[in-house]
Design a protein around this motif. Sequence first.
Motif, mmCIF file in Angstrom:
data_model
loop_
_atom_site.group_PDB
_atom_site.id
_atom_site.type_symbol
_atom_site.label_atom_id
_atom_site.label_comp_id
_atom_site.label_asym_id
_atom_site.label_seq_id
_atom_site.Cartn_x
_atom_site.Cartn_y
_atom_site.Cartn_z
ATOM 1 N N TYR A 216 0.834 -1.198 0.000
ATOM 2 C CA TYR A 216 0.000 0.000 0.000
ATOM 3 C C TYR A 216 0.870 1.250 0.000
ATOM 4 N N SER A 255 -7.075 2.986 5.661
ATOM 5 C CA SER A 255 -7.729 1.685 5.572
ATOM 6 C C SER A 255 -6.825 0.676 4.884
ATOM 7 N N ASP A 259 -12.570 -2.808 4.201
ATOM 8 C CA ASP A 259 -13.162 -2.210 3.012
ATOM 9 C C ASP A 259 -14.219 -1.205 3.452
ATOM 10 N N PRO A 276 -3.902 -3.376 -2.979
ATOM 11 C CA PRO A 276 -5.064 -2.598 -3.387
ATOM 12 C C PRO A 276 -5.443 -2.935 -4.818
ATOM 13 N N ASP A 281 -6.527 3.322 -6.151
ATOM 14 C CA ASP A 281 -7.254 3.003 -4.928
ATOM 15 C C ASP A 281 -6.427 3.355 -3.704
ATOM 16 N N GLN A 287 -9.622 6.102 1.328
ATOM 17 C CA GLN A 287 -8.788 5.257 2.170
ATOM 18 C C GLN A 287 -8.161 6.035 3.326
#
Length: 365
Positions: A216, A255, A259, A276, A281, A287
């Motif tokens: 991420y 996040s 979800d 992701p 995203d 997020q």
Amino acid sequence: MANQSSSHPILCASFNQDNSCFVIGTRDGFKIFDCETGKLLHERVIGAFIIIEMLYRTSLLAIVGAGEQPSLSPRRLCLFNTIKGTALRELNFLTSIVGVRVSRERLIVLLQEQTYIYDVNSLEIKRVIDTVPNLKGLSAFSASTDNPYLALPASTMKGSVLVYNVIDLQSHCEIHAHRSPLAAMAFSSNGMYIATASEQGTIIRVHLISEATKSYSFRRGTYPSTIFSLSFGPSADLPDILLATSSSGSVHIFSLGFDLNERTRKSNSFLGSIMPGSVGDALDPAQHLVFHNAFAAGVKSNAVVRKTEKASGTSMADPVALRATVSVITLSGYFQVYSFRINHKHEATWTLEHEVNLLTAVAEQ
């Protein structure tokens, strides 16, 4: 988290390995508090300390003095028994200690250009690692028995991380996380993931340790800010959320496994379970949630996610999708416990459950 400056009354503050307690060091001594209630459990007035680390809820403390008196040299590590009120062992070094980490098996002592790994029971030196200059004692340590990793800066020019297995005494991997030097690092409670932030503080990245791959990337903001602390939510697998505190006085929630509104459903593949849906995203504002003005800008802070609870369904009868308990220590002298809630519409609320003045707290008789 240590503070060499005299501008704040607290010189250092740290949570124990399971976030059930925390300890602060002042110019007078140290105090141990319960995270659940904020109650003062133990205090001792014996001088100024710049590093204090607990070993879970045991009576053992690893402490380093601020050098304001000969017996509390910053080059001496003292293993202190809080029940007996005496030193069990002392370790002396040629240069100042800049960081200490401890688990049930290992004691880690960081100097500016070396890191010592000890057996915590026998205090036998298991390995000495030569490091790049690490003046701030930056490190991350996983007390997990399955993933006993130590993370250290691998460069002073860019944000590279050396991940070392402290039981096998082997280098596990090197992660190239940022273009700028590192400012903050933290492992997940299971030691499977590491979060990093650079001195720019605009991007926070999460890597899967086993593969040394980026999972991420989150944008904290556009303008530079110092990241004071990072903390994953407790989890046996991929944590639901990642928390960060910054010099702007804000608390940021990102996040991960959770979800928020089903916009980013993952595939059933292994890769889909940790990545992701796309880079877009990962940088999507959906997020990222921010609690502004949690504390005064510029005040150093240390925060952890102590609990998370995720709703099992998406029924509007229970609009709360995720609850979290966040504990914050500020070096200005306060301990705050917040309840954080997110609903299925991606709306967040913060509630201050209680606040404790750490400097005036008195132990119950």
